[in-house]
Design a protein around this motif. Sequence first.
Motif, PDB file in Angstrom:
ATOM      1  N   SER A 121      40.557  36.201  28.859  1.00 12.85           N
ATOM      2  CA  SER A 121      41.972  35.993  29.369  1.00 12.85           C
ATOM      3  C   SER A 121      41.751  34.464  29.066  1.00 12.85           C
ATOM      4  CB  SER A 121      42.287  35.990  30.573  1.00 12.85           C
ATOM      5  OG  SER A 121      42.267  37.350  31.070  1.00 12.85           O
ATOM      6  N   VAL A 122      42.998  33.566  28.608  1.00  9.04           N
ATOM      7  CA  VAL A 122      43.209  32.232  28.732  1.00  9.04           C
ATOM      8  C   VAL A 122      43.353  31.913  29.994  1.00  9.04           C
ATOM      9  CG1 VAL A 122      44.274  30.298  27.528  1.00  9.04           C
ATOM     10  CG2 VAL A 122      43.686  32.317  26.253  1.00  9.04           C
ATOM     11  N   PRO A 123      42.635  31.003  30.674  1.00 14.09           N
ATOM     12  CA  PRO A 123      43.216  30.271  32.059  1.00 14.09           C
ATOM     13  C   PRO A 123      44.477  29.674  31.869  1.00 14.09           C
ATOM     14  CG  PRO A 123      40.924  29.618  31.241  1.00 14.09           C
ATOM     15  CD  PRO A 123      41.577  30.049  30.286  1.00 14.09           C
ATOM     16  N   VAL A 124      45.499  29.788  32.663  1.00 10.89           N
ATOM     17  CA  VAL A 124      46.624  28.794  32.930  1.00 10.89           C
ATOM     18  C   VAL A 124      46.092  27.649  33.484  1.00 10.89           C
ATOM     19  CG1 VAL A 124      48.808  28.777  34.053  1.00 10.89           C
ATOM     20  CG2 VAL A 124      47.884  30.972  33.299  1.00 10.89           C
ATOM     21  N   PRO A 125      46.556  26.471  32.743  1.00  8.48           N
ATOM     22  CA  PRO A 125      46.177  25.224  33.399  1.00  8.48           C
ATOM     23  C   PRO A 125      46.757  25.030  34.800  1.00  8.48           C
ATOM     24  CG  PRO A 125      47.025  25.181  31.253  1.00  8.48           C
ATOM     25  CD  PRO A 125      47.185  26.601  31.761  1.00  8.48           C
ATOM     26  N   ARG A 126      45.799  24.198  35.461  1.00  9.08           N
ATOM     27  CA  ARG A 126      46.068  23.702  36.928  1.00  9.08           C
ATOM     28  C   ARG A 126      46.035  22.313  37.170  1.00  9.08           C
ATOM     29  NH1 ARG A 126      45.006  28.453  40.254  1.00  9.08           N
ATOM     30  NH2 ARG A 126      45.528  27.128  41.923  1.00  9.08           N
ATOM     31  N   LEU A 127      47.349  21.546  37.583  1.00  9.28           N
ATOM     32  CA  LEU A 127      47.419  20.187  37.720  1.00  9.28           C
ATOM     33  C   LEU A 127      48.001  20.185  39.158  1.00  9.28           C
ATOM     34  CD1 LEU A 127      49.101  19.388  34.434  1.00  9.28           C
ATOM     35  CD2 LEU A 127      47.001  18.879  34.945  1.00  9.28           C
ATOM     36  N   LYS A 140      47.687  36.086  44.947  1.00 11.75           N
ATOM     37  CA  LYS A 140      48.219  36.931  43.861  1.00 11.75           C
ATOM     38  C   LYS A 140      47.403  36.693  42.600  1.00 11.75           C
ATOM     39  CE  LYS A 140      53.239  37.724  44.796  1.00 11.75           C
ATOM     40  NZ  LYS A 140      53.389  36.911  45.966  1.00 11.75           N
ATOM     41  N   ARG A 141      47.361  37.590  41.962  1.00  4.74           N
ATOM     42  CA  ARG A 141      46.656  37.400  40.490  1.00  4.74           C
ATOM     43  C   ARG A 141      48.090  37.705  39.593  1.00  4.74           C
ATOM     44  NH1 ARG A 141      43.595  41.754  36.807  1.00  4.74           N
ATOM     45  NH2 ARG A 141      45.883  42.335  36.580  1.00  4.74           N
ATOM     46  N   VAL A 142      48.190  36.725  38.535  1.00  6.22           N
ATOM     47  CA  VAL A 142      49.147  36.849  37.708  1.00  6.22           C
ATOM     48  C   VAL A 142      48.665  36.864  36.238  1.00  6.22           C
ATOM     49  CG1 VAL A 142      51.495  35.754  36.961  1.00  6.22           C
ATOM     50  CG2 VAL A 142      50.596  35.653  39.472  1.00  6.22           C
ATOM     51  N   VAL A 143      49.053  37.821  35.394  1.00  2.45           N
ATOM     52  CA  VAL A 143      48.772  37.862  34.082  1.00  2.45           C
ATOM     53  C   VAL A 143      50.096  37.558  33.332  1.00  2.45           C
ATOM     54  CG1 VAL A 143      48.004  39.094  32.238  1.00  2.45           C
ATOM     55  CG2 VAL A 143      46.745  39.328  34.321  1.00  2.45           C
ATOM     56  N   LEU A 144      49.993  36.762  32.175  1.00  3.17           N
ATOM     57  CA  LEU A 144      51.307  36.539  31.383  1.00  3.17           C
ATOM     58  C   LEU A 144      50.796  36.790  30.111  1.00  3.17           C
ATOM     59  CD1 LEU A 144      50.669  33.623  33.538  1.00  3.17           C
ATOM     60  CD2 LEU A 144      52.917  33.569  33.399  1.00  3.17           C
ATOM     61  N   GLU A 189      45.968  34.198  32.349  1.00  9.12           N
ATOM     62  CA  GLU A 189      45.865  34.492  33.710  1.00  9.12           C
ATOM     63  C   GLU A 189      45.462  33.461  34.515  1.00  9.12           C
ATOM     64  OE1 GLU A 189      42.600  37.372  35.954  1.00  9.12           O
ATOM     65  OE2 GLU A 189      43.110  38.003  33.867  1.00  9.12           O
ATOM     66  N   CYS A 190      46.028  33.759  35.981  1.00  2.50           N
ATOM     67  CA  CYS A 190      45.743  32.710  37.041  1.00  2.50           C
ATOM     68  C   CYS A 190      45.741  33.343  38.428  1.00  2.50           C
ATOM     69  CB  CYS A 190      46.851  31.704  36.792  1.00  2.50           C
ATOM     70  SG  CYS A 190      48.477  32.095  37.543  1.00  2.50           S
ATOM     71  N   SER A 191      45.113  32.854  39.316  1.00  3.12           N
ATOM     72  CA  SER A 191      44.969  33.349  40.927  1.00  3.12           C
ATOM     73  C   SER A 191      45.781  32.199  41.438  1.00  3.12           C
ATOM     74  CB  SER A 191      43.689  33.409  41.290  1.00  3.12           C
ATOM     75  OG  SER A 191      42.975  34.469  40.661  1.00  3.12           O
ATOM     76  N   LEU A 192      46.929  32.644  42.410  1.00  2.00           N
ATOM     77  CA  LEU A 192      47.579  31.770  43.348  1.00  2.00           C
ATOM     78  C   LEU A 192      47.178  31.858  44.626  1.00  2.00           C
ATOM     79  CD1 LEU A 192      51.183  32.583  41.744  1.00  2.00           C
ATOM     80  CD2 LEU A 192      49.682  30.602  41.114  1.00  2.00           C
ATOM     81  N   ASN A 205      52.827  39.911  34.865  1.00  3.74           N
ATOM     82  CA  ASN A 205      52.382  40.936  35.624  1.00  3.74           C
ATOM     83  C   ASN A 205      51.692  40.641  36.938  1.00  3.74           C
ATOM     84  OD1 ASN A 205      50.190  42.991  36.540  1.00  3.74           O
ATOM     85  ND2 ASN A 205      51.398  44.323  35.088  1.00  3.74           N
ATOM     86  N   VAL A 206      52.212  40.843  38.110  1.00  5.60           N
ATOM     87  CA  VAL A 206      51.611  40.379  39.300  1.00  5.60           C
ATOM     88  C   VAL A 206      50.992  41.540  40.237  1.00  5.60           C
ATOM     89  CG1 VAL A 206      52.525  38.903  41.496  1.00  5.60           C
ATOM     90  CG2 VAL A 206      53.633  38.780  39.302  1.00  5.60           C
TER      91      VAL A 206
END
Length: 315
Positions: free
Chosen positions: A5-11, A175-179, A218-221, A236-237
């Motif tokens: 998975s490519v990690p979704v950037p966090r800022l 949540k885990r979100v896959v995009l 992918e990211c975890s919220l 997908n959540v």
Amino acid sequence: MAWQSVPVPRLEGVSQEQFVQHLYPQRKPLVLEGVDLGACTSKWTVDYLSQVGGRKEVKIHVAAVAQMDFISKNFVYRTLPFDKLVQRAAEEKHEEFFISEDEKYYLRSLGEDPRKDVADIRKQFPLLEGDIKFPKFFKEEQFFSSVFRISSPGLQLWTHYDVMDNFLIQVTGKKRVVLFSPRDAQYLYLSGTKSEVLDIDNPDLTKYPLFSKARRYECSLKAGDVLFIPALWFHNVISEEFGVGVNIFWKHLPSECYDKTDTYGNKDPTAASRAAQILDRALKTLAELPEEYRDFYARRMVLHIQEKAYSRNFE
């Protein structure tokens, strides 16, 4: 099967100016940390929501399994008082239930008349309005809807896209979100706005062989995180624990581009719908030809569409 998975950037600490001028134009998912969301992230406990939300009747999805499928409709619609929904959704096992003692619950709030009114948490749940602040990263006239979401632990929502930009605010829970990028639509086996591939972690590659080509982001919220999901990005959540979220949808395109009957934000723009209807008529016309000719001219049409409509400005 292990998927890369490519990690979704966090800022953290992103300003309105920075988001609007530099991040938003990239049209890619982004997790924002440290956004001022008000007191909701600490106040919206099960007890508080049950008390303040009251006994307002809400329509919910109830499923006997964790993976909800909107195509086959492996769930039923039921109605519960809001306080009962919150209490049941927070449980692993239920003394009272509709289908089974471990059934899953999902609330996607609706407008007063879902056929005409959009969801707005400030109108449907006015006593909660003062607890939450919407991120001011878009113009007020662009606002479309604010959707209250409550999910049981383990619940997984089907992969789908929306036609408007949105912020998924994780108020409580995880949540885990896959995009997936809009550019990978060809690998997702679409039925309307939804993917037929339910189990994205262990897909049936015999049935869906192209799915392995889709690049996964992918990211975890956690509580307080805000995920920017650009329009047309598939998502997908999974609710890793009981959680409460709010989606803020806003219009990326001018208002006249959208279907005026759309109260959910998932009907294709009117120009896209018209183009799809024209294509259907063209395909019916091609069907009048013998197979050899139909194949040849269909391939020419595909090449013409690629040449005239495909963008070269995206990855």
